[in-house]
Design a protein around this motif. Structure first.
Motif, PDB file in Angstrom:
ATOM      1  N   ARG A 309     -37.505  18.907  58.156  1.00  0.00           N
ATOM      2  CA  ARG A 309     -36.429  18.039  58.720  1.00  0.00           C
ATOM      3  C   ARG A 309     -36.996  16.861  57.775  1.00  0.00           C
ATOM      4  N   GLN A 310     -38.174  16.572  57.495  1.00  0.00           N
ATOM      5  CA  GLN A 310     -38.784  15.227  57.061  1.00  0.00           C
ATOM      6  C   GLN A 310     -39.896  15.485  56.229  1.00  0.00           C
ATOM      7  N   LEU A 311     -40.036  14.467  55.320  1.00  0.00           N
ATOM      8  CA  LEU A 311     -41.278  14.441  54.411  1.00  0.00           C
ATOM      9  C   LEU A 311     -42.301  13.164  55.085  1.00  0.00           C
ATOM     10  N   ASN A 312     -43.394  13.773  55.539  1.00  0.00           N
ATOM     11  CA  ASN A 312     -44.219  12.754  56.353  1.00  0.00           C
ATOM     12  C   ASN A 312     -45.398  12.609  55.734  1.00  0.00           C
ATOM     13  N   PHE A 313     -45.822  11.361  55.372  1.00  0.00           N
ATOM     14  CA  PHE A 313     -46.816  10.864  54.471  1.00  0.00           C
ATOM     15  C   PHE A 313     -48.054  10.070  55.459  1.00  0.00           C
ATOM     16  N   THR A 314     -47.833  10.373  56.674  1.00  0.00           N
ATOM     17  CA  THR A 314     -48.638   9.615  57.692  1.00  0.00           C
ATOM     18  C   THR A 314     -49.983  10.092  57.633  1.00  0.00           C
ATOM     19  N   ASP A 315     -50.159  11.535  57.140  1.00  0.00           N
ATOM     20  CA  ASP A 315     -51.523  12.114  57.299  1.00  0.00           C
ATOM     21  C   ASP A 315     -52.250  11.645  56.172  1.00  0.00           C
ATOM     22  N   ILE A 316     -51.832  11.051  55.090  1.00  0.00           N
ATOM     23  CA  ILE A 316     -52.420  10.678  53.861  1.00  0.00           C
ATOM     24  C   ILE A 316     -53.127   9.465  54.067  1.00  0.00           C
ATOM     25  N   GLN A 317     -54.408   9.386  54.089  1.00  0.00           N
ATOM     26  CA  GLN A 317     -55.091   8.197  54.562  1.00  0.00           C
ATOM     27  C   GLN A 317     -55.201   7.070  53.427  1.00  0.00           C
ATOM     28  N   GLN A 318     -55.212   7.609  52.315  1.00  0.00           N
ATOM     29  CA  GLN A 318     -55.277   6.653  51.057  1.00  0.00           C
ATOM     30  C   GLN A 318     -54.211   5.866  50.829  1.00  0.00           C
ATOM     31  N   ARG A 319     -54.009   4.766  50.851  1.00  0.00           N
ATOM     32  CA  ARG A 319     -52.643   3.936  50.665  1.00  0.00           C
ATOM     33  C   ARG A 319     -52.281   4.250  49.097  1.00  0.00           C
ATOM     34  N   PHE A 356     -59.617  16.101  51.850  1.00  0.00           N
ATOM     35  CA  PHE A 356     -60.857  16.466  51.097  1.00  0.00           C
ATOM     36  C   PHE A 356     -61.409  15.089  51.033  1.00  0.00           C
ATOM     37  N   LEU A 357     -60.706  13.862  50.450  1.00  0.00           N
ATOM     38  CA  LEU A 357     -61.432  12.818  50.308  1.00  0.00           C
ATOM     39  C   LEU A 357     -62.118  12.298  51.560  1.00  0.00           C
ATOM     40  N   THR A 358     -61.238  12.408  52.669  1.00  0.00           N
ATOM     41  CA  THR A 358     -61.846  11.979  54.042  1.00  0.00           C
ATOM     42  C   THR A 358     -62.957  12.628  54.460  1.00  0.00           C
ATOM     43  N   ALA A 359     -62.853  14.076  54.339  1.00  0.00           N
ATOM     44  CA  ALA A 359     -63.990  14.778  54.755  1.00  0.00           C
ATOM     45  C   ALA A 359     -65.293  14.816  54.088  1.00  0.00           C
ATOM     46  N   THR A 360     -65.257  14.467  52.933  1.00  0.00           N
ATOM     47  CA  THR A 360     -66.541  14.535  51.937  1.00  0.00           C
ATOM     48  C   THR A 360     -66.967  12.848  51.966  1.00  0.00           C
ATOM     49  N   GLY A 361     -66.331  11.856  52.814  1.00  0.00           N
ATOM     50  CA  GLY A 361     -66.814  10.420  52.730  1.00  0.00           C
ATOM     51  C   GLY A 361     -66.102   9.708  51.353  1.00  0.00           C
ATOM     52  N   GLN A 362     -65.210  10.253  50.872  1.00  0.00           N
ATOM     53  CA  GLN A 362     -64.628   9.733  49.717  1.00  0.00           C
ATOM     54  C   GLN A 362     -63.234   8.935  49.827  1.00  0.00           C
ATOM     55  N   ALA A 363     -63.061   8.672  51.325  1.00  0.00           N
ATOM     56  CA  ALA A 363     -61.729   8.073  51.428  1.00  0.00           C
ATOM     57  C   ALA A 363     -61.531   6.860  51.110  1.00  0.00           C
ATOM     58  N   HIS A 364     -62.810   6.055  50.752  1.00  0.00           N
ATOM     59  CA  HIS A 364     -62.630   4.538  50.468  1.00  0.00           C
ATOM     60  C   HIS A 364     -62.285   4.496  48.841  1.00  0.00           C
ATOM     61  N   TYR A 365     -62.335   5.766  47.945  1.00  0.00           N
ATOM     62  CA  TYR A 365     -62.303   5.859  46.465  1.00  0.00           C
ATOM     63  C   TYR A 365     -60.791   5.240  46.249  1.00  0.00           C
ATOM     64  N   HIS A 378     -62.933  18.953  44.823  1.00  0.00           N
ATOM     65  CA  HIS A 378     -61.673  19.270  45.476  1.00  0.00           C
ATOM     66  C   HIS A 378     -61.523  20.827  45.326  1.00  0.00           C
ATOM     67  N   ILE A 379     -61.410  21.504  44.242  1.00  0.00           N
ATOM     68  CA  ILE A 379     -61.041  22.705  43.966  1.00  0.00           C
ATOM     69  C   ILE A 379     -62.019  23.757  44.728  1.00  0.00           C
ATOM     70  N   ALA A 380     -63.393  23.443  44.613  1.00  0.00           N
ATOM     71  CA  ALA A 380     -64.391  24.118  45.413  1.00  0.00           C
ATOM     72  C   ALA A 380     -63.912  23.875  46.780  1.00  0.00           C
ATOM     73  N   TRP A 381     -63.589  22.743  47.276  1.00  0.00           N
ATOM     74  CA  TRP A 381     -63.611  22.548  48.689  1.00  0.00           C
ATOM     75  C   TRP A 381     -62.171  23.410  49.176  1.00  0.00           C
ATOM     76  N   LEU A 382     -61.424  23.818  48.400  1.00  0.00           N
ATOM     77  CA  LEU A 382     -60.159  24.527  48.680  1.00  0.00           C
ATOM     78  C   LEU A 382     -60.784  25.879  48.932  1.00  0.00           C
ATOM     79  N   HIS A 383     -61.288  26.427  48.243  1.00  0.00           N
ATOM     80  CA  HIS A 383     -61.961  27.587  48.327  1.00  0.00           C
ATOM     81  C   HIS A 383     -62.645  28.024  49.702  1.00  0.00           C
TER      82      HIS A 383
END
Length: 761
Positions: A309-319, A356-365, A378-383
């Motif tokens: 019903r919607q497209l939710n962008f709130t879970d994306i931490q990086q503006r 992935f960026l949040t979990a690996t401490g790269q959210a500030h990138y 990121h690809i390795a993290w997905l696996h």
């Protein structure tokens, strides 16, 4: 202040101001015809369901019956329902047609003993003689009397009232409303009615607006569900739906119920009313929806499934990722015209990148740091994420990310700081696992054809017959227009349809029998929607697809004009119920698992096994590549068995003991150092070496010396490899040694019993 200035959602707006702004918009949005009280519609299409009693046109409320017939059924002891539906009278005693006193010339209404109160007292004073005889002796001395004001009521008005005694009592019990209001209510008793008179003015307008929107969408709610919502709002003491959001109202509604599922339609109507009111005061369209971090797809003109019903962008931490994702998904929806499901999957891939960026401490990138090494991480993290399950899910996520990065690079003004090495390579994708064939075998299809006439619903049965004859996807078959038939220059019929997956028009040839089935379905639709069918046929055939017009298989509920296609979910429910009812089983006797898409697989597989070229199958299924067509067009077991029987050239079973060594040796294609190759002459061998595990490798007693010599060489090689420390190669040769030992033992056993040995393991 004009209407445009009133639309919007100022931050921190107090509730009273929001309600006042909504009131102005509602006064303009709700026309007078939707403010009638009570609001009454009598067409069956405006009901959730029509009473199951034949010729009764009231709304179904209890056990598929209207309230009147349900009460009658309960009153006589709840007999067998199907018998009651076919034997009971459709007519119900309307409350505005009251029986009169048994005294023929008396015009008063009945009370007790089927007499009016006056004659009932006289009859009792006469010591209760036989009524049938006594009423003929009564002399009425009343003078001329006026008649009850209600239409069709022939009783006399009493006590200076405009109504008869019974209707006067009911009028007073309702609070003595205006005569016009009371008479409309009595006259329309039992008809679908939406009554908001007990609600305050603001809340009344809000629900009237929701009814109007429902009607425009073709989904008007049933009056019974609406009355349940009204009762809950009255008990709550609510004054406006703006007091709470949609989720809160749903929770409040369920707190008033013992069984929430019993009133799910009423809760759904209330939820819809909140949505429509919010859309009215906050606005719709891309201009107002794009800045928000939650896109309500209904405000953008889409009618998606409940799951999207919607497209939710709130879970994306990086503006920066939110901004880029919005721009890309807006492009995907408006320019590339991708489906809602595709865009939802794209957004999910970007949410995984953010996680992935949040979990690996790269959210500030920033986007400058989204380089190739970060993408590899990121690809390795997905696996490493167990919740992603199969490699296909990981592949889809990587694919969506690759398309996203390519779009940012193609539109340089979207993300000018994106590094040039932020790319996904073909080697980044997981290995593709070949999909198994899903066509139904002959054992199941024999049962399907035998039981298909037992499919109870004609619309579901027709869709099944159509998909088996054309290979259409279930969504494409449900969405067909009323007249999808076109002809070529030789007058051969084709079905013209819109391929939703490829977003293009397509054609598939049909037989005369399939054409007859389509004509029968058109007849059923014409009987159900005569006016809409005439209007459809009065217009020229559409030049392009898709078209929002009368459907060949319309939805069977809440579809007053036949514009809504038959629901895939409804078809799937019918399919599973039919399979269970008919007891369709597989070869092992287990209940068969059949899905709508397997009709398409079966269609393609049948064509290939009848000698149709793969290129032709690709055209019939309207696939983009031969690879996808080959997935559908897998060979059946009968075809593979025929090839194997041709290679064996005998009727013996697959035992290891054969009649004679010479017979097998003569059938071999190639002599090998320690055996023979039994591959059929029309096939090629993919084995570069004479491997002991080849599935068609043949050995006889004549090959025993070669096997023993091979065993000796293998033992020598293992010893040399172990001496050099090459343990991996030594282990590989030990596998060869085990195979040789097994073959030598089988040949010696065959010689001892006077037979021959063949190994095709």
């Amino acid at each position: 202040m004009n209407r445009h200035d009133l639309v919007g959602a100022p931050t921190g707006e107090p509730l009273p101001e929001r309600v006042a702004r909504a009131r102005v918009l509602l006064e303009e949005a709700v026309p007078p015809q939707w403010r009638r009280e009570p609001l009454i519609y009598v067409r069956p299409q405006h009901m959730e369901a029509v009473c199951a009693v034949t010729r009764c046109r009231r709304e179904a409320i209890d056990h598929g019956m209207c309230n009147g017939h349900a009460q009658r059924w309960h009153r006589i002891g709840r007999p067998q329902l199907d018998v009651f539906l076919t034997t009971t009278e459709s007519a119900l005693r309307d409350h505005h047609i009251l029986p009169s006193c048994l005294v023929s010339v008396c015009r008063r209404g009945r009370a007790r003993d089927d007499l009016c109160p006056v004659h009932s007292r006289q009859w009792k004073a006469a010591k209760r003689p036989l009524i049938a005889t006594w009423v003929t002796t009564v002399v009425v001395t009343d003078g001329p009397q006026s008649t009850c004001r209600l239409p069709n009521c022939e009783l006399a008005a009493e006590g200076g009232s405009l109504y008869c005694r019974v209707h006067h009592r009911r009028w007073r019990a309702r609070g003595e409303p205006t005569h016009e209001e009371f008479e409309a209510e009595v006259m329309n008793y039992g008809d679908p009615c939406w009554d908001f008179r007990r609600l305050p003015g603001q809340l009344k307008l809000e629900l009237q607006y929701a009814l109007k929107c429902n009607h425009e969408l073709g989904f008007p709610p049933g009056s019974h569900s609406c009355s349940q919502a009204v009762r809950m709002l009255v008990r709550r003491g609510a004054t406006t739906l703006l007091e709470h959001d949609r989720a809160s109202w749903t929770a409040i509604f369920r707190s008033y119920l013992n069984d929430p599922n019993q009133f799910k339609n009423a809760a759904a109507f209330l939820s819809f009313a909140v949505e429509q009111l919010t859309d009215l005061i906050e606005g719709s369209g891309w201009k107002r929806e794009y800045p928000r971090d939650v896109w309500q797809l209904r405000r953008l003109g889409y009618i998606p499934a409940a799951a999207s019903r919607q497209l939710n962008f709130t879970d994306i931490q990086q503006r920066w990722l939110v901004d880029s994702a919005k721009r890309w998904l807006h492009w995907r929806l408006t320019v590339e015209e991708k489906s809602i499901n595709t865009v939802s999957a794209d957004l999910l891939a970007l949410r995984r990148l953010s996680a992935f960026l949040t979990a690996t401490g790269q959210a500030h990138y920033s986007i400058r740091q989204l380089t190739r090494p970060v993408l590899e991480q990121h690809i390795a993290w997905l696996h490493q994420q167990p919740q992603l399950g199969s490699s296909a899910t990981i592949r889809d996520s990587i694919s969506a990310l690759a398309v996203f990065l390519r779009a940012l690079q193609d539109h340089e003004d979207w993300a000018p700081d994106l590094p040039r090495n932020a790319v996904i390579y073909a080697s980044d994708y997981p290995r593709t696992i070949p999909l198994r064939a899903r066509g139904l075998n002959a054992h199941i299809m024999t049962q399907v054809r035998a039981h298909l006439p037992r499919w109870p619903q004609p619309d579901g049965r027709f869709l099944t017959e159509l998909m088996l004859a054309t290979g259409l996807r279930v969504g494409d078959a449900c969405a067909l227009g009323y007249d999808p038939i076109v002809r070529d220059r030789d007058d051969n019929p084709y079905v013209r349809y819109w391929n939703h997956k490829m977003r293009r028009e397509a054609y598939v040839p049909i037989s005369a029998a399939a054409l007859d089935k389509i004509r029968e379905q058109q007849t059923r639709v014409r009987e159900q929607y005569p006016a809409e069918t005439a209007a459809y046929l009065s217009q020229p055939a559409p030049r392009t697809l898709p078209v929002d017009a009368l459907r060949l298989v319309p939805a069977n509920k809440l579809n007053p004009h036949g514009l809504l296609p038959f629901k895939r979910s409804t078809y799937n429910l019918q399919l599973q119920a039919w399979v269970a009812k008919c007891g369709i089983t597989d070869e092992a006797g287990r209940p068969a698992h059949i899905t709508a898409h397997q009709w398409r697989h079966t269609f393609a597989t049948t064509l290939v096994n009848r000698g149709v070229r793969l290129e032709v199958v690709k055209q019939l299924l309207d696939h983009a590549s031969l690879e996808m067509a080959s997935h559908y067009a897998r060979l059946l077991d009968t075809t593979i068995r025929a090839e194997w029987d041709a290679a064996r050239d005998s009727d013996d079973d697959l035992q290891h003991l054969l009649p004679a060594d010479v017979e097998w040796a003569s059938r071999s294609r190639t002599a090998l150092p320690n055996g023979h190759c039994g591959l059929p002459r029309q096939q090629t061998c993919d084995h570069s070496n004479k491997c002991l595990t080849c599935p068609v490798f043949i050995t006889t007693s004549e090959d025993l010396p070669a096997h023993e010599a091979h065993r000796h060489r293998t033992l020598t090689l293992i010893a040399q490899l172990e001496a050099r420390g090459q343990t991996k190669l030594a282990d590989q040769n030990r596998l060869v040694l085990e195979q040789l030992d097994t073959r030598i033992a089988q040949i010696k056993q065959a010689i001892a019993t006077g037979g021959a040995h063949r190994d095709a393991s």
